[in-house]
Motif scaffolding. Structure first.
Motif, PDB file in Angstrom:
ATOM      1  N   PRO A 119       0.727  -1.053  -0.025  1.00 41.75           N
ATOM      2  CA  PRO A 119      -0.142  -0.155   0.023  1.00 41.75           C
ATOM      3  C   PRO A 119       0.770   1.334  -0.260  1.00 41.75           C
ATOM      4  CG  PRO A 119      -0.202  -0.978   2.251  1.00 41.75           C
ATOM      5  CD  PRO A 119       0.777  -1.997   1.298  1.00 41.75           C
ATOM      6  N   GLY A 120       0.306   2.472  -0.462  1.00 38.25           N
ATOM      7  CA  GLY A 120       0.952   3.731  -0.515  1.00 38.25           C
ATOM      8  C   GLY A 120       0.097   4.925  -1.008  1.00 38.25           C
ATOM      9  N   PHE A 121       0.858   5.921  -1.210  1.00 34.24           N
ATOM     10  CA  PHE A 121      -0.098   6.920  -1.771  1.00 34.24           C
ATOM     11  C   PHE A 121       0.875   7.876  -2.777  1.00 34.24           C
ATOM     12  CE2 PHE A 121       1.587   8.200   2.490  1.00 34.24           C
ATOM     13  CZ  PHE A 121       2.194   9.348   2.021  1.00 34.24           C
ATOM     14  N   THR A 122       0.286   8.490  -3.569  1.00 32.44           N
ATOM     15  CA  THR A 122       0.881   9.447  -4.556  1.00 32.44           C
ATOM     16  C   THR A 122       0.445  11.031  -4.329  1.00 32.44           C
ATOM     17  OG1 THR A 122       0.808   7.742  -6.111  1.00 32.44           O
ATOM     18  CG2 THR A 122       1.251   9.761  -7.137  1.00 32.44           C
ATOM     19  N   ILE A 123       1.506  11.708  -4.186  1.00 35.50           N
ATOM     20  CA  ILE A 123       1.486  13.142  -4.102  1.00 35.50           C
ATOM     21  C   ILE A 123       1.418  13.606  -5.499  1.00 35.50           C
ATOM     22  CG2 ILE A 123       2.384  15.450  -3.115  1.00 35.50           C
ATOM     23  CD1 ILE A 123       3.680  13.714  -0.849  1.00 35.50           C
TER      24      ILE A 123
END
Ligand code: ADP
Ligand code: MG
Ligand code: MG
Length: 887
Positions: A42-46
């Motif tokens: 899992p992660g996120f993108t700025i």
């Protein structure tokens, strides 16, 4: 509230593959893989919008960002069952840059972020593997110090090497937990020494440091250069990906690797890749240990004794195979994959369309169309037309040994081997004896055309990519290396001086016009392969393209070559090239030296049968396909000798006084020949030249039409017309001669008279010129010179400076200047059609073989493009892509 952060994980994602603009390539594809249900940490993108904001606001962040990052980080922790900065339940992350288009060299990734002196102990006890924990920490310190703190990577490598030799270890994996602990101590002390403060321990500080480093890296010099070279706009910005770590360095059941769903160099439909056990991140590509093959088949083929992934970790291998197949089907293209196996469990870390060789691109596109994965039309759009150049010429066998004696510019692709000759005369002589030669000159001039024709390849020690040698060689499809400045030619002694060696006339050299290399001796070559996949793509391209593709050719050899490459006629036959031949240039010079019209006519009468037989041969080869013949174009002094020596020689041979020859040469001297007495201006001064040529053309058309049974419709082209009166004057002569010939022969044939549009005035007055002209051929070489007021022969020196300083992106002589010169082409085409709706419109000159220029020609609705024979397949493909709107 603006949304600056997009999350992914646990089978869901806020973004998708189509969001590359916002999320960058890596982020968008991570999101897509998550949505497909693939195992992705899992992660996120700025978003890239934050990057834009950052630079617009003095390198600060939008207010809501911090809150959104915190929330996303919590969510990542929830999915992973961990918390960032919590030693009890440690979440570590990677911080990865990710522009829309992949930009190697922009910023390196930081892995294992969140580790410090305290959390590393937690990682050790948590994983039950202290070696792994300290290895991860030292990696993090190295990467963070380099990428974020700006310390030299070498510094750490040196410390590591010192320790390794002190402990007598061979590879990094030999280090034990206490060894790494000691290395970490040395690292930290050095960092504090260098920076005057300790290595940052606070995980949140580490995180924002890494995020800031990614955004700052968008403007680092490497990135700026890369963008300039690849035409990537600065406004795009980069995204930042923050992702939960998975570990390939957790011992013998862990691994990391990269793979392609098909072989990127051959195109073969077989999974292809490498991995390393107990390794992390870019260890595989960094070459710290020899990587292992993924499949058993590849291992056997490579003759490797290290076990394949297939054998070593069969379960992880099986899921990887299934995932790679799924991804390829989903993206409908060959994928380049990154993965990590943590204690037997497979994790996907990246997918993108893989880079491939031209050969592989062809095979993959054709195979995928046959497999039904893509349509033939799509297959056509998958090939970069310019890359075909690599396949159309012989190339040096990559396995061959190379003895490089010099390097110049890769001026015209292909490799060639032959004996060194220093003059065009020698080149012709030896060629006629069936020998192969390389013409070596300081630079070439129009008088060398015949020598260049005779040679296998051309090497010059001076001049750039648009020098005479380079332009003409590309036109002829001959390999050429230009401007090899480290080599020195001594014409007098007949020697070629290279660093460390001296070669003489007759010695064998090889040149590689694709790389600019000059090699000693003969080297094994690979011949071009025009059947198979190549032929299939061409066939599909021909089905969708609208524009015709012709070739610029004047010799029978070029014309045959053009046809074999699929040319549908000749768009430009430059008649002057036919006069440089030894026997003909004498008659030509007699003509030029004549004092009266009747003498001139007598000399021209000698040229007539030679011209006629040239045309007959061309018409026969083209068997009914259109052939455009341009009347004499260059200024007459190009046919006369220049140096005193040459003048004396020619005078003796022609038995005329040297004085007369010299006088004439001086009289014909012009200050600016490019804008001088040339083109239709010659025909106005000496109509008898145009008349002779018109006669040769019409007579040849009659003869060839009879011989082949296919009527020839010659297109007679008047060059350098600026005012319609010029065209009318010449056209009247042509029509008169044509009537005479037809009467003499008792046959009627069709022919067209048209003009080049190569002066701005002609484009502006195209509606009037079209009243007389039955076709236009945009001569964009001269049109570029005259629109810019830049002489192509002199441009190399300063256009390169313009490019380096960022004033222009492309050399306008290579790729059409669409805004300026293109505007004249568009105007000329529109005005021409307004007067004469069925006017034939084409383009000749180098741009006719340039894919971007071809796309423009499609937009303005030209009927055909004409280019050098070797570029015909490129033009066919580019025209097809333009027709389906993908050029
Ligand atoms: P690049 O754009 O140079 O390929 P990446 O962001 O893909 O850089 O990262 C470099 C390496 O680090 C890759 O081998 C990738 O697989 C690995 N990597 C990145 N993020 C993680 C992660 N969260 N867990 C494990 N390995 C990672
Ligand atoms: Mg990298
Ligand atoms: Mg990567």
């Amino acid at each position: 509230m603006a949304k600056w952060v997009y999350k992914f994980g646990d089978g869901q994602a806020e973004g998708r593959a189509g969001d590359k603009e916002l999320l960058g390539g890596k982020g968008a594809n991570l999101a897509e893989m998550c949505s497909l249900g693939l195992p992705v940490p899992p992660g996120f993108t700025i978003t890239t919008e934050v990057c834009t904001w950052y630079y617009a606001h003095d390198k600060s962040y939008p207010q809501e960002l911090e809150e959104q990052v915190d929330a996303a980080l919590d969510e990542v922790g929830r999915i992973a069952g961990r918390r960032f900065g919590d030693p009890e339940n440690l979440l570590l992350v990677s911080v990865r840059s990710g522009a829309r288009a992949s930009m190697p060299g922009m910023m390196d990734t930081v892995l294992n972020l969140g580790l410090n002196d305290e959390t590393v102990e937690a990682l050790a006890s948590d994983s039950g593997d202290a070696r792994f924990a300290y290895d991860s920490y030292r990696r993090f310190i190295q990467m963070y110090s380099n990428v974020v703190l700006g310390l030299d990577h070498e510094m750490f490598e040196e410390i590591l090497e010192d320790e390794k030799s002190r402990l007598d270890y061979e590879v990094d994996t030999d280090f034990t937990a206490p060894d790494w602990q000691r290395v970490i101590g040395i690292y930290k002390a050095r960092i504090e020494e260098e920076l005057g403060e300790p290595f940052p321990q606070e995980p949140r500080k580490q995180l924002w440091g890494a995020i800031g480093a990614v955004f700052s890296s968008w403007m680092n010099p490497r990135a700026i250069t890369y963008r300039r070279l690849h035409g990537i706009p600065e406004s795009w910005g980069t995204a930042v990906n923050v992702q939960a770590m998975v570990f390939g360095n957790m011992g013998e059941t862990s691994a990391t690797g990269v793979a392609f769903t098909r072989n990127p160099s051959t195109g073969e439909n077989a999974l292809y890749g490498e991995f390393l056990v107990n390794a992390q991140g870019e260890d595989v590509v960094a070459g710290i240990r020899t990587p292992q093959n993924i499949t058993e088949a590849a291992r056997i083929e490579a003759g490797s004794d290290k076990p394949s992934l297939e054998k070593l970790m069969p379960e992880a291998f099986a899921s990887f195979v299934a995932i790679s197949e799924k991804l390829e089907k989903h993206y409908r293209d060959m994928q380049d994959l990154e993965f990590t196996i943590e204690r037997g469990k497979l994790w996907m870390l990246q997918t993108r369309s893989g880079k491939r060789t031209a050969k592989a691109a062809l095979k993959i596109a054709v195979d995928m169309a046959r497999e039904g994965l893509i349509t033939p039309e799509e297959a056509v759009t998958r090939i970069d037309p310019a890359s075909l150049d690599q396949l159309l010429h012989p190339t040096i066998d990559p396995k061959a040994e190379r003895d490089i004696i010099g390097i110049g510019l890769p001026a015209s692709p292909g490799a060639a081997t032959g004996e060194i000759v220093f003059t065009s005369e020698e080149a012709e002589d030896l060629k006629s004896q069936g020998r192969k030669v390389i013409l070596v000159r300081v630079e070439t001039s129009p008088e060398d055309i015949h020598g260049m024709h005779a040679a296998e390849g051309i090497l010059t020690t001076r001049g750039g990519m648009t020098s005479h040698a380079a332009v003409v060689a590309r036109g002829m499809g001959k390999p050429c290396v230009s401007g090899a400045g480290s080599l020195r030619v001594d014409y007098r002694s007949g020697m070629l001086m290279a660093m460390g060696t001296v070669l003489k006339k007759g010695d064998i050299i090889t040149i590689d016009g694709g790389t600019g290399h000059v090699l000693k001796g003969a080297v094994p070559m690979l011949q071009p392969e025009l059947s198979g996949d190549f032929a299939a793509i061409m066939e599909w391209a021909d089905k969708v393209r609208r524009m015709r593709v012709r070739a610029n050719a004047e010799t029978p050899a070029d014309a045959r070559m053009a046809r074999s490459f699929g040319a549908e006629g000749i768009g430009l036959c430059r008649t002057e090239h036919m006069f440089f031949d030894e026997e003909r240039i004498v008659a030509m010079r007699e003509m030029i030296l004549s004092d009266s019209e009747s003498d001139r006519r007598a000399a021209l009468a000698k040229l007539l049968p030679m011209q006629r037989s040239d045309f007959v041969e061309l018409f026969e080869i083209m068997a009914g396909l259109p052939v455009t013949i341009r009347l004499l174009d260059p200024p007459l002094h190009e046919f006369l000798p220049k140096t005193e020596e040459e003048i004396a020689e020619v005078a003796a041979a022609m038995s005329v006084p040297a004085d007369k020859l010299r006088e004439r040469t001086e009289a014909l001297h012009e200050f600016n020949p490019m804008l001088g007495h040339r083109g239709c201006r010659l025909a106005v001064s000496y109509p008898e030249i145009a008349e002779m040529q018109a006669r040769a053309i019409i007579e040849a058309a009659v003869e060839a039409g009879k011989a082949t049974g296919k009527p020839v419709v010659p297109e007679i082209m008047v060059p350098l017309v600026g005012i319609v009166a010029e065209l009318n004057f010449v056209k009247e002569r042509i029509d008169q001669v044509a009537r005479e010939v037809m009467k003499e022969k008792g046959v009627e044939i069709e022919y067209l008279v048209g003009t080049m549009i190569e002066l701005p005035r002609a484009a502006i007055r195209a509606h009037v010129i079209a009243e007389s002209a039955e076709f236009f051929s945009f001569g964009t070489n001269d049109l570029t010179q005259t629109t810019f007021g830049i002489s192509r022969d002199d441009a190399a020196t300063f256009l390169e400076i313009y490019r380096k300083k960022g004033l222009i992106e492309e050399d306008p002589f290579v790729s059409l200047d669409i805004e300026g010169v293109g505007e004249l082409v568009r105007m000329g085409a529109e005005k021409g059609r307004a007067t004469r709706p069925d006017i034939k419109l084409g383009i000749c000159g180098e741009h006719g073989g340039d894919p971007a220029s071809i796309a423009f020609c499609e937009k303005v609705g030209l009927d055909y493009v004409s280019c050098s024979p070797f570029r015909v397949p490129i033009a066919r493909l580019a025209a097809a892509q333009a027709a389906v709107g993908r050029g």
